[in-house]
Design an enzyme around this catalytic site. Structure first.
Site, mmCIF file in Angstrom:
data_model
loop_
_atom_site.group_PDB
_atom_site.id
_atom_site.type_symbol
_atom_site.label_atom_id
_atom_site.label_comp_id
_atom_site.label_asym_id
_atom_site.label_seq_id
_atom_site.Cartn_x
_atom_site.Cartn_y
_atom_site.Cartn_z
ATOM 1 N N SER A 108 0.970 -1.199 0.216
ATOM 2 C CA SER A 108 0.020 0.180 -0.199
ATOM 3 C C SER A 108 0.990 1.316 -0.469
ATOM 4 O O SER A 108 2.022 0.935 0.712
ATOM 5 C CB SER A 108 -0.924 -0.159 1.462
ATOM 6 O OG SER A 108 -1.347 1.187 1.489
ATOM 7 N N SER A 109 0.441 2.288 -0.495
ATOM 8 C CA SER A 109 1.368 3.262 -0.625
ATOM 9 C C SER A 109 1.158 4.207 0.835
ATOM 10 O O SER A 109 2.193 4.587 1.377
ATOM 11 C CB SER A 109 0.012 4.466 -1.359
ATOM 12 O OG SER A 109 -1.248 4.900 -1.163
ATOM 13 N N CYS A 110 0.437 3.496 2.117
ATOM 14 C CA CYS A 110 0.553 3.951 3.213
ATOM 15 C C CYS A 110 2.083 3.743 3.957
ATOM 16 O O CYS A 110 2.283 4.012 5.304
ATOM 17 C CB CYS A 110 -0.108 3.824 4.477
ATOM 18 S SG CYS A 110 -0.425 2.066 4.514
ATOM 19 N N TYR A 137 -1.914 -0.632 9.662
ATOM 20 C CA TYR A 137 -1.557 -1.538 8.416
ATOM 21 C C TYR A 137 -0.599 -1.060 7.860
ATOM 22 O O TYR A 137 0.330 -2.184 7.055
ATOM 23 C CB TYR A 137 -2.671 -0.960 7.604
ATOM 24 C CG TYR A 137 -2.719 -1.902 6.768
ATOM 25 C CD1 TYR A 137 -3.723 -2.819 6.330
ATOM 26 C CD2 TYR A 137 -3.022 -0.330 5.146
ATOM 27 C CE1 TYR A 137 -3.807 -3.333 5.000
ATOM 28 C CE2 TYR A 137 -3.059 -0.809 3.803
ATOM 29 C CZ TYR A 137 -3.238 -2.331 4.019
ATOM 30 O OH TYR A 137 -3.904 -3.112 2.372
ATOM 31 N N LYS A 141 2.393 -4.257 6.296
ATOM 32 C CA LYS A 141 2.590 -4.077 5.147
ATOM 33 C C LYS A 141 4.055 -3.901 5.268
ATOM 34 O O LYS A 141 4.961 -5.381 4.111
ATOM 35 C CB LYS A 141 2.208 -3.165 4.248
ATOM 36 C CG LYS A 141 0.492 -3.198 4.213
ATOM 37 C CD LYS A 141 -0.002 -4.731 3.170
ATOM 38 C CE LYS A 141 -0.843 -5.082 2.906
ATOM 39 N NZ LYS A 141 -1.007 -6.130 2.197
ATOM 40 N N HIS A 180 -12.938 3.591 2.625
ATOM 41 C CA HIS A 180 -12.583 4.847 2.268
ATOM 42 C C HIS A 180 -12.848 5.861 1.857
ATOM 43 O O HIS A 180 -14.463 5.504 1.204
ATOM 44 C CB HIS A 180 -11.319 3.751 1.183
ATOM 45 C CG HIS A 180 -10.047 3.580 1.125
ATOM 46 N ND1 HIS A 180 -10.050 1.940 1.507
ATOM 47 C CD2 HIS A 180 -8.948 2.893 2.027
ATOM 48 C CE1 HIS A 180 -9.571 1.172 1.831
ATOM 49 N NE2 HIS A 180 -8.384 2.096 2.383
HETATM 50 O O1 GFB Z 1 -10.236 7.118 1.440
HETATM 51 P P1 GFB Z 1 -9.412 7.665 3.171
HETATM 52 O O2 GFB Z 1 -10.598 6.516 4.292
HETATM 53 O O3 GFB Z 1 -7.827 6.702 3.733
HETATM 54 O O4 GFB Z 1 -9.424 9.249 4.167
HETATM 55 P P2 GFB Z 1 -6.382 7.399 3.270
HETATM 56 C C1 GFB Z 1 -8.773 10.162 2.635
HETATM 57 C C2 GFB Z 1 -9.105 11.100 3.159
HETATM 58 O O5 GFB Z 1 -10.369 11.681 2.592
HETATM 59 C C3 GFB Z 1 -9.775 11.540 4.554
HETATM 60 C C4 GFB Z 1 -11.261 11.660 3.427
HETATM 61 O O6 GFB Z 1 -8.856 12.531 4.679
HETATM 62 C C5 GFB Z 1 -10.391 11.780 5.389
HETATM 63 O O7 GFB Z 1 -10.819 12.280 6.107
HETATM 64 N N1 GFB Z 1 -12.849 12.057 3.643
HETATM 65 C C6 GFB Z 1 -14.023 12.396 3.489
HETATM 66 C C7 GFB Z 1 -13.694 10.586 3.940
HETATM 67 N N2 GFB Z 1 -14.617 12.080 3.455
HETATM 68 C C8 GFB Z 1 -14.805 10.616 4.436
HETATM 69 C C9 GFB Z 1 -15.753 9.797 4.203
HETATM 70 O O8 GFB Z 1 -16.407 10.103 4.549
HETATM 71 N N3 GFB Z 1 -14.603 8.418 4.743
HETATM 72 C C10 GFB Z 1 -13.485 8.610 4.477
HETATM 73 N N4 GFB Z 1 -12.919 7.164 5.002
HETATM 74 N N5 GFB Z 1 -12.525 9.138 4.868
HETATM 75 C C11 GFB Z 1 -6.041 4.799 3.673
HETATM 76 C C12 GFB Z 1 -5.416 3.954 5.049
HETATM 77 O O9 GFB Z 1 -5.590 6.209 3.884
HETATM 78 O O10 GFB Z 1 -5.127 4.580 2.933
HETATM 79 C C13 GFB Z 1 -5.194 2.951 4.853
HETATM 80 O O11 GFB Z 1 -6.130 3.736 6.067
HETATM 81 C C14 GFB Z 1 -4.734 2.455 2.975
HETATM 82 O O12 GFB Z 1 -4.838 1.668 5.196
HETATM 83 C C15 GFB Z 1 -5.513 3.497 2.039
HETATM 84 O O13 GFB Z 1 -3.303 2.489 3.143
HETATM 85 C C16 GFB Z 1 -4.149 3.091 1.054
HETATM 86 O O14 GFB Z 1 -5.795 7.035 2.431
HETATM 87 O O15 GFB Z 1 -6.314 8.684 4.873
#
Ligand code: GFB
Length: 308
Positions: A108-110, A137, A141, A180
């Site tokens: 993952s990119s994280c 996570y 990874k 996500h």
């Molecule tokens: O996709 P996401 O949950 O994960 O959130 P990450 C990306 C951005 O979208 C964050 C915003 O800044 C969230 O605050 N966001 C806005 C939201 N509205 C929403 C919403 O309704 N739901 C969610 N989920 N986010 C993940 C990692 O990080 O990236 C994993 O947690 C994994 O480990 C994945 O690596 C690729 O991009 O921040």
């Protein structure tokens, strides 16, 4: 790759694994092996070893993982660590012990440091502290990458690792608590439109930037790596372009035809400020993404309407 090769896709019910199975079927592979969680619990080392001993796969794609968005990662670090470490250890070790020719591990990119220079190069791995909302996570990874590299160095195994950027597409998780951002916003905008709401809530400030790759493009990249890439050095998989979360929300409103207001919920975390992959290594070897973000969101929304 021989079209008769025995291929085990671990995690074939997930968004990534199912896309890889579709891709391999399209390429004419007939000897695909998949198991549901009921049939084979990848957390169970003995069962995994018995499966490998019996099926003797030639190739393995490890797309099995506990995944989730920012909230799920932050709330369940124990489960994200233990389940991912256990599954990948079981699959990678069994692959090594039962003569698998080649294994593709997906990270993952994280895995990259929170403040690594953008776009993220493969060399940035382990050069600084991780983003705390998903460090469990990421650590799991990173351990998977290191295990593949260790098997390559110590035992000469062709175990490779691809690092996908944020993915989306059919079979994504649309649960608002664990998903996500992209599927969450599709669901929220869809429901706001249906209910006639005047606004839709987006977490955080809207300023973080993310890169989104359609899972069918990822599957094509995985097939490309299986056929052409034989180095333990990790490879980024992305489209090389990012958008802010505000821009993403606007595109989703546009595709779904919703004209209400976007409001930002500052009580929710932003996570890492930017995550854009440098995909030079992969582009240089010949693969390129095909599905633009608008088209990909349209396709994903159609799947959502049919399924959810
Ligand atoms: O996709 P996401 O949950 O994960 O959130 P990450 C990306 C951005 O979208 C964050 C915003 O800044 C969230 O605050 N966001 C806005 C939201 N509205 C929403 C919403 O309704 N739901 C969610 N989920 N986010 C993940 C990692 O990080 O990236 C994993 O947690 C994994 O480990 C994945 O690596 C690729 O991009 O921040």
């Amino acid at each position: 790759m021989n079209r008769e090769a025995r291929i085990f896709v671990a995690g074939h019910r997930g968004m990534v694994g199912s896309a890889i199975v579709r891709r391999l079927q399209k390429e004419g592979f007939k000897n695909l092996h998949t198991r549901t969680r009921q049939e084979l619990d990848l957390m169970d080392r003995t069962a995994v070893r018995a499966f490998f001993e019996n099926v003797r796969p030639d190739y393995v794609v490890d797309a099995a993982a506990r995944v989730g968005g920012i909230a799920a990662n932050f709330e369940k670090p124990v489960e994200f660590l233990i389940e991912n470490l256990t599954i990948q250890n079981n699959v990678i070790q069994a692959a090594a012990d039962f003569g698998v020719t080649k294994l593709l591990f997906l990270g993952s990119s994280c895995i990259y440091p929170k403040l690594a220079p953008q776009p993220l190069c493969e060399e940035a791995l382990l050069t600084g502290p991780l983003e705390p909302t998903n460090d469990a996570y990421a650590i799991a990874k990173i351990a998977g990458i290191k295990l593949c590299q260790a098997y390559a160095r110590e035992y000469g195994k062709n175990f490779i690792s691809g690092m996908p950027t944020n993915l989306y597409g059919p079979n994504d998780n649309f649960d608002l608590h664990t998903s996500h951002v992209l599927p969450a916003l599709i669901r929220k905008v869809h429901e706001a439109k249906r209910a006639g709401s005047k606004d839709v809530s987006v977490w955080g400030s809207g300023t973080p930037r993310r890169e989104f790759l359609h899972v069918d493009d990822l599957a094509e990249a995985c097939f490309f790596l299986l056929e052409n890439y034989n180095s333990p050095e990790i490879v980024n998989i992305g489209c090389g372009e990012d958008v802010s979360i505000r821009e993403l929300a606007e595109i989703i409103c546009d595709v779904l035809g919703y004209e209400g207001e976007i409001v930002f919920d500052a009580s929710k975390p932003d996570g890492t400020p930017r995550k854009l992959m440098n995909v030079g290594r992969l582009l240089a070897s010949g693969w390129k993404p095909r599905i633009g973000l608008q088209d990909g969101i349209r396709d994903t929304y159609e799947w959502f309407l049919k399924t959810c």
